[in-house]
Design a protein around this motif. Structure first.
Motif, PDB file in Angstrom:
ATOM      1  N   TYR A   1      12.364  81.557   2.405  1.00  0.00           N
ATOM      2  CA  TYR A   1      11.069  81.539   3.101  1.00  0.00           C
ATOM      3  C   TYR A   1      10.064  80.693   2.314  1.00  0.00           C
ATOM      4  O   TYR A   1       9.371  79.828   2.884  1.00  0.00           O
ATOM      5  N   ASP A   2       9.983  80.927   1.006  1.00  0.00           N
ATOM      6  CA  ASP A   2       8.992  80.222   0.181  1.00  0.00           C
ATOM      7  C   ASP A   2       9.269  78.729   0.116  1.00  0.00           C
ATOM      8  O   ASP A   2       8.344  77.910   0.155  1.00  0.00           O
ATOM      9  N   ILE A   3      10.550  78.374   0.014  1.00  0.00           N
ATOM     10  CA  ILE A   3      10.909  76.948  -0.036  1.00  0.00           C
ATOM     11  C   ILE A   3      10.564  76.263   1.282  1.00  0.00           C
ATOM     12  O   ILE A   3       9.953  75.190   1.309  1.00  0.00           O
ATOM     13  N   TYR A   4      10.973  76.886   2.387  1.00  0.00           N
ATOM     14  CA  TYR A   4      10.688  76.315   3.706  1.00  0.00           C
ATOM     15  C   TYR A   4       9.183  76.180   3.912  1.00  0.00           C
ATOM     16  O   TYR A   4       8.691  75.151   4.398  1.00  0.00           O
ATOM     17  N   ASP A   5       8.445  77.208   3.535  1.00  0.00           N
ATOM     18  CA  ASP A   5       6.991  77.221   3.697  1.00  0.00           C
ATOM     19  C   ASP A   5       6.345  76.095   2.907  1.00  0.00           C
ATOM     20  O   ASP A   5       5.500  75.342   3.418  1.00  0.00           O
ATOM     21  N   PHE A   6       6.727  75.963   1.639  1.00  0.00           N
ATOM     22  CA  PHE A   6       6.146  74.944   0.760  1.00  0.00           C
ATOM     23  C   PHE A   6       6.434  73.535   1.285  1.00  0.00           C
ATOM     24  O   PHE A   6       5.534  72.706   1.439  1.00  0.00           O
ATOM     25  N   VAL A   7       7.711  73.265   1.562  1.00  0.00           N
ATOM     26  CA  VAL A   7       8.120  71.914   1.971  1.00  0.00           C
ATOM     27  C   VAL A   7       7.503  71.526   3.315  1.00  0.00           C
ATOM     28  O   VAL A   7       6.948  70.432   3.474  1.00  0.00           O
ATOM     29  N   THR A   8       7.581  72.417   4.298  1.00  0.00           N
ATOM     30  CA  THR A   8       7.111  72.092   5.641  1.00  0.00           C
ATOM     31  C   THR A   8       5.589  72.010   5.695  1.00  0.00           C
ATOM     32  O   THR A   8       5.024  71.122   6.363  1.00  0.00           O
ATOM     33  N   SER A   9       4.911  72.894   4.983  1.00  0.00           N
ATOM     34  CA  SER A   9       3.454  72.855   4.944  1.00  0.00           C
ATOM     35  C   SER A   9       2.961  71.528   4.358  1.00  0.00           C
ATOM     36  O   SER A   9       2.054  70.887   4.912  1.00  0.00           O
ATOM     37  N   LEU A  10       3.581  71.089   3.254  1.00  0.00           N
ATOM     38  CA  LEU A  10       3.191  69.809   2.657  1.00  0.00           C
ATOM     39  C   LEU A  10       3.503  68.643   3.585  1.00  0.00           C
ATOM     40  O   LEU A  10       2.710  67.707   3.721  1.00  0.00           O
ATOM     41  N   GLU A  11       4.650  68.706   4.239  1.00  0.00           N
ATOM     42  CA  GLU A  11       5.055  67.645   5.163  1.00  0.00           C
ATOM     43  C   GLU A  11       4.031  67.502   6.294  1.00  0.00           C
ATOM     44  O   GLU A  11       3.638  66.383   6.651  1.00  0.00           O
ATOM     45  N   LEU A  12       3.576  68.621   6.825  1.00  0.00           N
ATOM     46  CA  LEU A  12       2.584  68.585   7.902  1.00  0.00           C
ATOM     47  C   LEU A  12       1.236  68.071   7.407  1.00  0.00           C
ATOM     48  O   LEU A  12       0.560  67.299   8.098  1.00  0.00           O
ATOM     49  N   GLN A  13       0.841  68.475   6.213  1.00  0.00           N
ATOM     50  CA  GLN A  13      -0.434  67.992   5.661  1.00  0.00           C
ATOM     51  C   GLN A  13      -0.406  66.483   5.425  1.00  0.00           C
ATOM     52  O   GLN A  13      -1.378  65.782   5.714  1.00  0.00           O
ATOM     53  N   LEU A  14       0.712  65.982   4.906  1.00  0.00           N
ATOM     54  CA  LEU A  14       0.835  64.551   4.630  1.00  0.00           C
ATOM     55  C   LEU A  14       0.830  63.719   5.909  1.00  0.00           C
ATOM     56  O   LEU A  14       0.557  62.515   5.868  1.00  0.00           O
ATOM     57  N   ASN A  15       1.135  64.359   7.022  1.00  0.00           N
ATOM     58  CA  ASN A  15       1.198  63.629   8.287  1.00  0.00           C
ATOM     59  C   ASN A  15       0.055  63.981   9.229  1.00  0.00           C
ATOM     60  O   ASN A  15       0.146  63.749  10.435  1.00  0.00           O
ATOM     61  N   GLU A  16      -1.038  64.497   8.672  1.00  0.00           N
ATOM     62  CA  GLU A  16      -2.240  64.713   9.473  1.00  0.00           C
ATOM     63  C   GLU A  16      -2.791  63.362   9.921  1.00  0.00           C
ATOM     64  O   GLU A  16      -2.589  62.335   9.263  1.00  0.00           O
ATOM     65  N   GLU A  17      -3.515  63.378  11.019  1.00  0.00           N
ATOM     66  CA  GLU A  17      -4.003  62.138  11.637  1.00  0.00           C
ATOM     67  C   GLU A  17      -4.835  61.297  10.683  1.00  0.00           C
ATOM     68  O   GLU A  17      -4.783  60.066  10.720  1.00  0.00           O
ATOM     69  N   LYS A  18      -5.600  61.937   9.791  1.00  0.00           N
ATOM     70  CA  LYS A  18      -6.469  61.177   8.887  1.00  0.00           C
ATOM     71  C   LYS A  18      -5.671  60.334   7.887  1.00  0.00           C
ATOM     72  O   LYS A  18      -6.230  59.430   7.249  1.00  0.00           O
ATOM     73  N   PHE A  19      -4.355  60.641   7.763  1.00  0.00           N
ATOM     74  CA  PHE A  19      -3.509  59.862   6.861  1.00  0.00           C
ATOM     75  C   PHE A  19      -2.611  58.876   7.614  1.00  0.00           C
ATOM     76  O   PHE A  19      -1.681  58.323   7.014  1.00  0.00           O
ATOM     77  N   ASP A  20      -2.872  58.648   8.887  1.00  0.00           N
ATOM     78  CA  ASP A  20      -2.083  57.692   9.662  1.00  0.00           C
ATOM     79  C   ASP A  20      -2.061  56.329   8.956  1.00  0.00           C
ATOM     80  O   ASP A  20      -3.100  55.820   8.548  1.00  0.00           O
TER      81      ASP A  20
END
Length: 332
Positions: free
Chosen positions: A88-107
């Motif tokens: 759970y912790d690994i999935y949470d950490f990796v996916t949360s960071l992945e989504l943050q890095l791909n926010e629209e402001k970082f297009d």
């Protein structure tokens, strides 16, 4: 109850794994020798280099990731076993960071032609080390090589848009030099030779083996070499364009993006300041140990600071990495 939640969580993670494998041929091929043992159906996977690096494809992919992450967050961590909590912790950490890095402001912040890890440097390594286990793998490898030119065309379109938006940040000359080396080697390339050796290792009938190598050579000449010519030509145009050579801090959201990249690459949720403090503490510890050695052995101090200073003989980062590659197996 807890048993139901745990069973549902295992089912979710298994589905995520299968989906990850079946959505990308290269990932499945690299990680799974017997995909059927893990519920992965290779017939569902298109043989190509993966999701095109254009913004539309990326947005669609991350919409799906966000939906799956929202489903993941419905699980109550407290009801999971200790092993499941780790997952759970690994999935949470990796996916949360992945989504943050791909926010629209970082297009368009992500560069695709970095000097050490760009598309142009990864492809030759990938192909040279490609594992061929059977005849189907040979046919798939030819398809992959044929896909290089359209994949690179998509990457270049993305990079042109970056330049238009003032978000290009590349060592252009190093990319040009690398592409020149690939183009100049042509069909005498070590990459093509390595792939041919992998085909030979299958010990197929001679006629069949030669036919596959002929097809591979044609794909190499018609797809890979022109792709590298197109990368080089685009970078030469960018030399007279808008290229940021001062780092991510020059971009509007660059410092925040850098902090996320650092966490992603280091596998930690620590801040830049915390990581800097850790590095400083470790450096001071090493310096203290060095001074202690120098106090006990003055000759060592002379070796470090005098006319006969120690020299590694390395003149470049590439040389250092090659040296490590040659010697590391003696100890590991």
């Amino acid at each position: 109850g807890c048993q139901d939640v745990r069973a549902q969580f295992d089912k979710f993670i298994q589905a995520e794994f299968v989906n990850a494998m079946e959505s990308d041929y290269m990932t499945a091929h690299i990680y799974l020798e017997h995909p059927e043992n893990f519920g992965v159906d290779m017939s569902k996977i298109g043989v190509n280099l993966g999701i095109r690096p254009d913004m539309e494809a990326k947005k669609e992919y991350y919409r799906t990731v966000k939906e799956r992450y929202q489903e993941f967050k419905t699980f109550n961590r407290k009801q999971l076993t200790d092993d499941q909590k780790d997952t759970y912790d690994i999935y949470d950490f990796v996916t949360s960071l992945e989504l943050q890095l791909n926010e629209e402001k970082f297009d368009y912040y992500q560069p695709l032609f970095q000097s050490m890890s760009g598309v142009h440097t990864q492809l030759p390594t990938l192909l040279s080390d490609w594992v061929i286990r059977n005849e189907q793998d040979v046919q798939d490898l030819i398809d992959l090589v044929e896909d290089i030119r359209p994949y690179v065309a998509s990457a270049l379109e993305y990079t042109k848009k970056q330049e238009e938006l003032g978000l290009l940040m590349l060592d252009l000359q190093s990319v040009i030099d690398y592409c020149d080396s690939i183009v100049q080697s042509g069909e005498n390339s070590a990459v093509l030779s390595s792939m041919n050796q992998s085909i030979d290792a299958l010990s197929l009938p001679a006629v069949k083996s030669e036919e596959y190598k002929r097809q591979l050579k044609a794909a190499f000449a018609d797809s890979l070499i022109p792709a590298y010519e197109e990368i080089r030509n685009a970078m030469q145009i960018f030399l007279n364009g808008n290229n940021n050579e001062e780092g991510l801090a020059q971009f509007p959201e660059g410092k925040e993006y850098f902090a996320l990249l650092l966490q992603n690459n280091c596998g930690t949720n620590k801040s830049v300041e915390e990581i800097r403090a850790m590095m400083k503490e470790r450096l001071n510890g090493h310096l203290s140990n060095l001074f202690r050695v120098m106090m006990v052995n003055p000759d060592f101090a002379e070796m470090l600071t005098g006319a006969q200073q120690l020299k590694t003989g390395f003149t470049s980062y590439t040389g250092m990495l090659d040296g490590i590659q040659q010697k590391m197996f003696q100890d590991f």
